[in-house]
Design a protein around this motif. Structure first.
Motif, PDB file in Angstrom:
ATOM      1  N   UNK A 139       0.689  -1.259  -0.197  1.00  0.00           N
ATOM      2  CA  UNK A 139      -0.078  -0.009   0.132  1.00  0.00           C
ATOM      3  C   UNK A 139       1.072   1.309  -0.079  1.00  0.00           C
ATOM      4  N   UNK A 140       2.143   1.145   0.180  1.00  0.00           N
ATOM      5  CA  UNK A 140       3.044   2.425   0.230  1.00  0.00           C
ATOM      6  C   UNK A 140       3.229   2.796  -1.128  1.00  0.00           C
ATOM      7  N   UNK A 141       3.196   4.089  -1.139  1.00  0.00           N
ATOM      8  CA  UNK A 141       3.652   4.667  -2.610  1.00  0.00           C
ATOM      9  C   UNK A 141       2.700   4.415  -3.848  1.00  0.00           C
ATOM     10  N   UNK A 142       1.267   4.065  -3.615  1.00  0.00           N
ATOM     11  CA  UNK A 142       0.494   3.746  -4.497  1.00  0.00           C
ATOM     12  C   UNK A 142      -0.432   4.925  -4.784  1.00  0.00           C
ATOM     13  N   UNK A 143      -0.049   6.153  -4.441  1.00  0.00           N
ATOM     14  CA  UNK A 143      -1.019   7.529  -4.817  1.00  0.00           C
ATOM     15  C   UNK A 143      -2.257   7.748  -4.050  1.00  0.00           C
ATOM     16  N   UNK A 144      -2.358   6.515  -3.011  1.00  0.00           N
ATOM     17  CA  UNK A 144      -3.515   6.750  -1.952  1.00  0.00           C
ATOM     18  C   UNK A 144      -3.184   6.668  -0.911  1.00  0.00           C
ATOM     19  N   UNK A 145      -3.401   7.747   0.004  1.00  0.00           N
ATOM     20  CA  UNK A 145      -3.002   7.823   1.423  1.00  0.00           C
ATOM     21  C   UNK A 145      -3.656   6.426   2.284  1.00  0.00           C
ATOM     22  N   UNK A 146      -3.121   5.653   2.757  1.00  0.00           N
ATOM     23  CA  UNK A 146      -3.624   4.596   3.560  1.00  0.00           C
ATOM     24  C   UNK A 146      -3.219   4.736   5.001  1.00  0.00           C
ATOM     25  N   UNK A 147      -2.445   5.271   5.477  1.00  0.00           N
ATOM     26  CA  UNK A 147      -2.101   5.613   6.689  1.00  0.00           C
ATOM     27  C   UNK A 147      -2.750   6.882   7.117  1.00  0.00           C
ATOM     28  N   UNK A 148      -3.307   6.767   8.224  1.00  0.00           N
ATOM     29  CA  UNK A 148      -4.003   7.996   8.940  1.00  0.00           C
ATOM     30  C   UNK A 148      -3.404   9.192   8.743  1.00  0.00           C
ATOM     31  N   UNK A 149      -1.996   9.098   8.805  1.00  0.00           N
ATOM     32  CA  UNK A 149      -1.208  10.597   8.781  1.00  0.00           C
ATOM     33  C   UNK A 149      -0.718  10.721   7.263  1.00  0.00           C
ATOM     34  N   UNK A 150      -0.935   9.798   6.676  1.00  0.00           N
ATOM     35  CA  UNK A 150      -0.758  10.243   5.166  1.00  0.00           C
ATOM     36  C   UNK A 150       0.754   9.858   4.856  1.00  0.00           C
ATOM     37  N   UNK A 151       1.357   9.295   5.855  1.00  0.00           N
ATOM     38  CA  UNK A 151       3.010   9.110   5.584  1.00  0.00           C
ATOM     39  C   UNK A 151       3.348   8.174   4.670  1.00  0.00           C
ATOM     40  N   UNK A 152       2.494   7.195   4.336  1.00  0.00           N
ATOM     41  CA  UNK A 152       2.832   5.977   3.220  1.00  0.00           C
ATOM     42  C   UNK A 152       3.082   6.484   1.880  1.00  0.00           C
ATOM     43  N   UNK A 153       2.722   8.030   1.522  1.00  0.00           N
ATOM     44  CA  UNK A 153       2.911   8.409   0.308  1.00  0.00           C
ATOM     45  C   UNK A 153       3.961   9.738   0.317  1.00  0.00           C
ATOM     46  N   UNK A 154       4.821   9.934   1.409  1.00  0.00           N
ATOM     47  CA  UNK A 154       5.570  10.617   1.688  1.00  0.00           C
ATOM     48  C   UNK A 154       7.217  10.303   1.506  1.00  0.00           C
ATOM     49  N   UNK A 155       7.403   9.125   1.282  1.00  0.00           N
ATOM     50  CA  UNK A 155       8.903   8.666   1.154  1.00  0.00           C
ATOM     51  C   UNK A 155       8.742   7.607  -0.227  1.00  0.00           C
ATOM     52  N   UNK A 156       8.853   8.296  -1.319  1.00  0.00           N
ATOM     53  CA  UNK A 156       8.525   7.489  -2.575  1.00  0.00           C
ATOM     54  C   UNK A 156       9.456   7.772  -3.657  1.00  0.00           C
ATOM     55  N   UNK A 157      10.757   8.073  -3.273  1.00  0.00           N
ATOM     56  CA  UNK A 157      11.797   8.420  -4.422  1.00  0.00           C
ATOM     57  C   UNK A 157      12.248   7.015  -4.781  1.00  0.00           C
ATOM     58  N   UNK A 158      13.147   7.177  -5.865  1.00  0.00           N
ATOM     59  CA  UNK A 158      13.795   5.873  -6.259  1.00  0.00           C
ATOM     60  C   UNK A 158      14.527   5.210  -5.362  1.00  0.00           C
TER      61      UNK A 158
END
Length: 541
Positions: A139-158
């Motif tokens: 679920x990390x870096x799939x362009x949909x915030x799944x963590x309540x704090x949205x942090x799963x979309x905040x560390x998505x670099x190469x």
């Protein structure tokens, strides 16, 4: 509480008298509110610039400099030139009218997930959000915030995406469909460098019309031939507006490669960097649909993409490309290095850093080729001059002011490639730069003819580069290399001598009447995003 010594350290590092005076007043008024350098720099990247104040003219910023020795962390100051301001979001100086965040002290701080901990926080298959919540790794870096704090979309670099493509595994990556190497410098097929053809690609960005057709006719005049007897070819990344499609049709007839540079070429870089899947679909697949229809290209040969401003669109761009059967992208730049990089597939991780300001390179695995843009060495005398940053487009080599300088740049960079691993040398232009001085065009033609006197240099399209890589062939076998023989030596006349000059409007561009030159029938409307065929409007999904 900030000590007088900490305050002094800030002022010494800034070397800006007025800023020190302001800080001193503030320090004297309320010492309890002033932060130390260590507090300012805690968890802050060393290459991120921020403001100490929103007072003043928006020109001054600082960054944290972790100096060696006993000095510790200090603040290094930068001031934009007069007339410019510092854009906090883009992290660069720009004209003051373009900067809208002068009241913003720093880039927004994002909550990061807990991906690296001494002891596992979550069960197998799950990772920790910034707030300690555990969610499935995929679920990390799939362009949909799944963590309540949205942090799963905040560390998505190469480098940081937990679902990033794996490092190159040559046992799993085999030609013709996959090619990778640890540092990107390996020659396909393990051919000895002296048996590898030095491929040179001439690529042009922008609309094709009366402003540049004469230039292309002069460069590709049908008389200049590669060592296999075939006419030299180029690749044209074209955007839609102001393009003459009858000219595009003739370039394609003569064997040149037509690729997509977008439909709208919108001038907002964020639009491309943060574009959605549907944005990229409309711009690139929509742009291809227009080219195919009005340049009458029906052979499925439009397979390449270049992002406007080279603002790569991350995983969304490449997901769209795979779904729409685009074979390659030619937007990612590789920093100037001693040995240039060969094109590679994105099944595995990129073999170099994601280069450039605010770039958004794909982190996940994609079945797409990357025709990487190796930066050019623009030094006038590489054996003497101090090191300079490279440039990816020839017209971005700002120190090139004369034909002689341009000639030296071409020959030096040819030698860099030829005398190392013979990775393809990309020369990327906008036609307006080549036409800005007659000596530029003359120097390019002189260089081409000089190279064609050799038997080991070929001017080819991006597609032909991939074809050779998929079937690596030594120099001695290239005269019969069938993939390069298609449309080898084209004769004949254009499809139509007098194209339709269709005067058209579209409600998407109110008040504009645009002429669409095509050998095909005129459409009802000027083709644009919501109506790429010009037949009538589609509703947004």
């Amino acid at each position: 509480m900030t000590s007088r010594l900490a305050f002094a350290a800030i002022c010494i590092a800034l070397l800006v008298t007025s800023e020190c005076a302001r800080l001193k007043r503030q320090n004297d008024e309320d010492e309890t509110e002033e932060k130390s350098v260590e507090e300012l720099c805690e968890n802050r990247p060393p290459d991120e610039y921020f403001r100490l104040t929103t007072d003043g003219d928006c020109r001054d910023v600082v960054r944290c400099d972790k100096a060696d020795g006993n000095i510790g962390t200090r603040l290094a100051g930068v001031r934009c030139p007069t007339g410019l301001a510092f854009d906090i979001e883009r992290q660069t100086c720009d004209w003051k009218t373009n900067v809208k965040n002068c009241r913003q002290v720093e880039k927004p701080r994002k909550i990061l997930p807990n991906l690296k901990t001494d002891e596992p926080i979550c069960p197998d298959g799950k990772l920790s959000c910034g707030n300690g919540e555990c969610i499935n790794k995929d679920l990390f870096c799939n362009d949909t915030p799944d963590c309540k704090d949205g942090s799963d979309e905040n560390s998505c670099s190469v480098e940081t995406d937990p679902n990033r493509a794996p490092d190159c595994d040559q046992s799993q990556c085999q030609l013709p469909d996959c090619f990778c190497s640890a540092d990107g410098t390996r020659i396909p097929g393990s051919i000895e460098p002296n048996q590898v053809p030095q491929m040179i690609t001439l690529t042009f960005n922008g609309a094709i019309n009366i402003d540049n057709i004469d230039l292309y006719e002069e460069i590709f005049n049908g008389q200049r031939q590669n060592p296999n007897g075939c006419q030299i070819k180029g690749t044209f990344f074209m955007n839609h507006k102001y393009t003459n499609y009858s000219a595009v049709q003739d370039l394609h007839r003569r064997g040149h490669e037509i690729a997509v540079f977008s439909l709208t070429h919108r001038d907002d870089p964020k639009y491309w960097t943060s574009g959605s899947y549907d944005d990229w679909l409309a711009e690139m697949a929509g742009g291809r649909l227009i080219i195919e229809r009005f340049a009458n290209i029906s052979d499925g040969s439009i397979i390449g993409v270049r992002a406007p401003y080279l603002r790569v669109g991350g995983n969304k761009q490449f997901e769209m490309m795979a779904d729409q059967f685009f074979v390659y992208d030619a937007s990612i730049t590789a920093s100037l290095s001693r040995v240039p990089i060969w094109p590679y597939t994105l099944y595995f991780r990129m073999p170099h850093k994601c280069n450039g300001n605010a770039q958004n390179c794909p982190s996940k695995s994609h079945p797409v080729w990357e025709i990487v843009m190796n930066e050019l060495d623009r030094r006038d005398d590489p054996s003497f001059d101090e090191s300079l940053p490279g440039c990816h487009m020839v017209d971005s080599c700002s120190n090139i002011q004369s034909g002689d300088q341009f000639g030296r740049l071409l020959r030096h960079n040819f030698n860099r490639h030829f005398n190392s691993n013979r990775a393809p040398l990309g020369l990327h232009f906008t036609a307006s730069w080549l036409k800005s001085k007659k000596e530029y065009k003359e120097e390019l033609i002189k260089f081409i003819e000089e190279m064609l006197d050799r038997n080991d240099v070929y001017f080819v399209t991006n597609l032909q580069v991939i074809q050779w890589m998929q079937n690596p062939t030594e120099l001695t076998g290239l005269r019969d290399f069938s993939e390069w023989k298609e449309k080898c030596d084209v004769k004949g006349q254009p499809f139509c001598s007098l194209p339709n000059a269709c005067p058209l409007t579209t409600r998407e561009l109110p008040g504009e009447t645009l002429r669409l030159f095509t050998c095909m029938e005129c459409p009802n409307n000027y083709p644009w995003v919501l109506d790429p065929t010009g037949d009538g409007f589609n509703k947004r999904r």
